[in-house]
Design a protein around this motif. Structure first.
Motif, PDB file in Angstrom:
ATOM      1  N   ARG A  26       0.816  -1.113   0.074  1.00 35.09           N
ATOM      2  CA  ARG A  26      -0.078   0.049  -0.021  1.00 35.09           C
ATOM      3  C   ARG A  26       0.714   1.289  -0.008  1.00 35.09           C
ATOM      4  NH1 ARG A  26      -5.607  -0.437   0.848  1.00 35.09           N
ATOM      5  NH2 ARG A  26      -6.199   1.739   1.660  1.00 35.09           N
ATOM      6  N   THR A  27       1.950   1.132   0.989  1.00 32.08           N
ATOM      7  CA  THR A  27       2.804   2.374   0.735  1.00 32.08           C
ATOM      8  C   THR A  27       3.496   2.739  -0.343  1.00 32.08           C
ATOM      9  OG1 THR A  27       2.785   2.405   3.336  1.00 32.08           O
ATOM     10  CG2 THR A  27       4.349   3.715   2.394  1.00 32.08           C
ATOM     11  N   VAL A  28       4.439   1.618  -0.731  1.00 28.75           N
ATOM     12  CA  VAL A  28       5.263   1.543  -1.673  1.00 28.75           C
ATOM     13  C   VAL A  28       4.543   1.523  -3.093  1.00 28.75           C
ATOM     14  CG1 VAL A  28       7.395   0.303  -3.122  1.00 28.75           C
ATOM     15  CG2 VAL A  28       7.246   0.246  -0.597  1.00 28.75           C
ATOM     16  N   LEU A  56       7.539  14.662  -3.304  1.00 30.32           N
ATOM     17  CA  LEU A  56       6.769  13.452  -2.182  1.00 30.32           C
ATOM     18  C   LEU A  56       6.876  12.093  -2.934  1.00 30.32           C
ATOM     19  CD1 LEU A  56       3.440  15.509  -1.705  1.00 30.32           C
ATOM     20  CD2 LEU A  56       5.697  15.506  -0.469  1.00 30.32           C
ATOM     21  N   GLY A  57       7.642  11.050  -1.764  1.00 28.08           N
ATOM     22  CA  GLY A  57       7.633   9.840  -2.059  1.00 28.08           C
ATOM     23  C   GLY A  57       8.862   9.543  -3.264  1.00 28.08           C
ATOM     24  N   PRO A  58      10.030  10.098  -3.082  1.00 30.26           N
ATOM     25  CA  PRO A  58      10.998  10.111  -4.133  1.00 30.26           C
ATOM     26  C   PRO A  58      11.625   8.492  -4.507  1.00 30.26           C
ATOM     27  CG  PRO A  58      11.831  11.115  -2.016  1.00 30.26           C
ATOM     28  CD  PRO A  58      10.514  10.864  -2.023  1.00 30.26           C
ATOM     29  N   GLY A  59      11.117   7.471  -3.412  1.00 31.54           N
ATOM     30  CA  GLY A  59      11.761   6.360  -3.400  1.00 31.54           C
ATOM     31  C   GLY A  59      12.980   6.234  -3.783  1.00 31.54           C
ATOM     32  N   THR A  60      13.367   5.627  -4.977  1.00 31.01           N
ATOM     33  CA  THR A  60      14.766   5.350  -5.416  1.00 31.01           C
ATOM     34  C   THR A  60      15.698   6.649  -6.032  1.00 31.01           C
ATOM     35  OG1 THR A  60      14.061   4.646  -7.636  1.00 31.01           O
ATOM     36  CG2 THR A  60      14.414   2.820  -5.909  1.00 31.01           C
ATOM     37  N   GLY A  61      14.900   7.641  -6.175  1.00 33.76           N
ATOM     38  CA  GLY A  61      15.405   8.805  -6.721  1.00 33.76           C
ATOM     39  C   GLY A  61      15.726   8.985  -8.333  1.00 33.76           C
ATOM     40  N   VAL A  62      14.584   8.207  -8.949  1.00 34.60           N
ATOM     41  CA  VAL A  62      14.774   8.368 -10.307  1.00 34.60           C
ATOM     42  C   VAL A  62      14.382   9.771 -10.898  1.00 34.60           C
ATOM     43  CG1 VAL A  62      13.665   7.584 -12.310  1.00 34.60           C
ATOM     44  CG2 VAL A  62      14.109   5.906 -10.647  1.00 34.60           C
ATOM     45  N   SER A 125       4.790  14.408  -7.088  1.00 38.10           N
ATOM     46  CA  SER A 125       4.107  13.387  -6.201  1.00 38.10           C
ATOM     47  C   SER A 125       4.433  11.881  -6.990  1.00 38.10           C
ATOM     48  CB  SER A 125       3.060  13.631  -5.523  1.00 38.10           C
ATOM     49  OG  SER A 125       2.647  12.344  -5.060  1.00 38.10           O
ATOM     50  N   SER A 126       4.901  11.028  -6.373  1.00 43.58           N
ATOM     51  CA  SER A 126       4.865   9.705  -6.664  1.00 43.58           C
ATOM     52  C   SER A 126       4.176   8.753  -5.534  1.00 43.58           C
ATOM     53  CB  SER A 126       6.349   9.073  -6.774  1.00 43.58           C
ATOM     54  OG  SER A 126       7.388   9.527  -7.866  1.00 43.58           O
ATOM     55  N   LEU A 127       3.609   9.607  -4.808  1.00 43.30           N
ATOM     56  CA  LEU A 127       2.713   8.818  -3.699  1.00 43.30           C
ATOM     57  C   LEU A 127       1.605   7.959  -4.307  1.00 43.30           C
ATOM     58  CD1 LEU A 127       1.969  11.983  -1.281  1.00 43.30           C
ATOM     59  CD2 LEU A 127       3.781  10.084  -1.042  1.00 43.30           C
ATOM     60  N   GLY A 131      -4.167   4.409  -3.272  1.00 43.98           N
ATOM     61  CA  GLY A 131      -4.249   3.326  -1.755  1.00 43.98           C
ATOM     62  C   GLY A 131      -4.592   4.249  -0.738  1.00 43.98           C
ATOM     63  N   MET A 132      -4.599   5.536  -0.697  1.00 46.88           N
ATOM     64  CA  MET A 132      -4.939   6.380   0.381  1.00 46.88           C
ATOM     65  C   MET A 132      -6.463   6.544   0.539  1.00 46.88           C
ATOM     66  SD  MET A 132      -2.377   9.612   0.559  1.00 46.88           S
ATOM     67  CE  MET A 132      -0.509   9.206   0.453  1.00 46.88           C
ATOM     68  N   ASP A 133      -6.966   6.639   1.638  1.00 45.71           N
ATOM     69  CA  ASP A 133      -8.276   7.028   1.732  1.00 45.71           C
ATOM     70  C   ASP A 133      -8.491   8.481   1.561  1.00 45.71           C
ATOM     71  OD1 ASP A 133      -7.424   8.523   3.922  1.00 45.71           O
ATOM     72  OD2 ASP A 133      -8.418   7.177   5.633  1.00 45.71           O
TER      73      ASP A 133
HETATM   74  C1  LIG Z   1       5.600   4.579  -6.360  1.00 47.71           C
HETATM   75  S1  LIG Z   1       6.733   4.398  -5.284  1.00 47.71           S
HETATM   76  C2  LIG Z   1       8.130   5.657  -5.674  1.00 47.71           C
HETATM   77  C3  LIG Z   1       8.558   5.794  -6.881  1.00 47.71           C
HETATM   78  C4  LIG Z   1       9.709   6.672  -7.415  1.00 47.71           C
HETATM   79  N1  LIG Z   1       9.541   7.478  -8.294  1.00 47.71           N
HETATM   80  C5  LIG Z   1      10.832   5.834  -7.830  1.00 47.71           C
HETATM   81  O1  LIG Z   1      11.156   5.658  -9.004  1.00 47.71           O
HETATM   82  O2  LIG Z   1      11.480   5.002  -7.003  1.00 47.71           O
HETATM   83  C6  LIG Z   1       5.899   5.499  -3.964  1.00 47.71           C
HETATM   84  C7  LIG Z   1       6.898   6.189  -2.855  1.00 47.71           C
HETATM   85  O3  LIG Z   1       6.074   6.852  -1.813  1.00 47.71           O
HETATM   86  C8  LIG Z   1       6.638   6.640  -0.598  1.00 47.71           C
HETATM   87  N2  LIG Z   1       5.408   7.054   0.239  1.00 47.71           N
HETATM   88  C9  LIG Z   1       4.251   6.366   0.542  1.00 47.71           C
HETATM   89  N3  LIG Z   1       3.324   7.181   1.431  1.00 47.71           N
HETATM   90  C10 LIG Z   1       4.149   8.328   1.622  1.00 47.71           C
HETATM   91  C11 LIG Z   1       4.029   9.391   2.361  1.00 47.71           C
HETATM   92  N4  LIG Z   1       2.825   9.115   2.997  1.00 47.71           N
HETATM   93  N5  LIG Z   1       4.821  10.226   2.901  1.00 47.71           N
HETATM   94  C12 LIG Z   1       5.846  10.183   2.161  1.00 47.71           C
HETATM   95  N6  LIG Z   1       6.266   9.096   1.264  1.00 47.71           N
HETATM   96  C13 LIG Z   1       5.312   8.121   0.983  1.00 47.71           C
HETATM   97  C14 LIG Z   1       6.810   5.100  -0.553  1.00 47.71           C
HETATM   98  O4  LIG Z   1       7.688   4.813   0.406  1.00 47.71           O
HETATM   99  C15 LIG Z   1       7.508   5.092  -2.015  1.00 47.71           C
HETATM  100  O5  LIG Z   1       8.943   5.366  -1.821  1.00 47.71           O
END
Ligand SMILES: C[S@@+](CC[C@H](N)C(=O)[O-])C[C@H]1O[C@@H](n2cnc3c(N)ncnc32)[C@H](O)[C@@H]1O
Length: 204
Positions: A26-28, A56-62, A125-127, A131-133
């Protein structure tokens, strides 16, 4: 040799990301990091001359890498990541950048000291908004638009067939949406959406 090392690094990054998704889907919210094509389409949506951006949600940093390559200095970019391991890795990859470990729903508090309300140019934002409400989506958008300048925008991608924020919720927040690029070369394919304030003075 250098190419082999790059492939190994990319493979490790994808495998690690997939494991994090298995632990917390849900989060990733994605099985693989965003493709370079998707990242480029997201960055293309930034307003001309954007100088202050939050990711927001940079993950791996792409996307982080492309945002920095676009000319945003470390003072112009703030990244907020919820996953502690991804956060630590991102900070190690971009030591000069402000990468905060925190929840985007608390963006108002997290962004203090980076940008004043009404001065931010864009949020990328990549959030996983789907999956959020509704309350979670509302909290992210309300906090972001409190920081964004009048013409600022919130750029989001989604794997769904339509905007992850409903028309009713957008009306309530005084926002409008434009559909951007559809990116087939991403796992899974994704569509970019751009949210801005309603300019028609319609009641909220
Ligand atoms: C779809 S993935 C990221 C994809 C990113 N563009 C990449 O290439 O790695 C979503 C990201 O949002 C982060 N995330 C989810 N919920 C979050 C929140 N409430 N606040 C900050 N980051 C959040 C996750 O941990 C994850 O790294």
């Amino acid at each position: 040799m250098q190419i082999q090392a790059r492939h190994r690094w990319r493979y490790a990054r994808h495998w690690d990301f997939f494991r994090r998704w298995m632990r917390n889907p849900r989060t990733v919210a994605a099985v693989a990091p965003s493709s370079r094509e998707l990242a480029q389409r997201m960055v293309d949506e930034l307003p001309a001359g954007a100088r202050r951006v939050i990711e927001l949600g940079p993950g791996t940093g792409v996307m982080t890498r492309l945002l920095l390559a676009r000319g945003l200095g470390p003072d112009g970019l703030l990244a907020v990541e919820l996953d502690p391991a991804l956060h630590a890795r991102l900070q190690a990859r971009f030591p000069q950048l402000r990468v905060l470990h925190g929840d985007a729903r608390r963006l108002d508090a997290l962004a203090r000291g980076f940008v004043a309300p009404g001065e931010l140019d864009a949020v990328v934002s990549s959030l996983g908004l789907l999956g959020m409400d509704e309350a979670g989506r509302g909290a992210v958008l309300a906090a972001a638009f409190a920081l964004l300048r009048a013409q600022g925008c919130f750029v989001q991608f989604t794997y769904g067939a339509r905007s992850p924020v409903s028309a009713a919720q957008l009306r309530g927040l005084g926002l409008q949406v434009r559909r951007g690029a559809f990116v087939l070369r991403n796992l899974p394919p994704a569509t970019v959406y751009v949210y801005t304030r309603r300019q028609d003075g319609a009641p909220r």
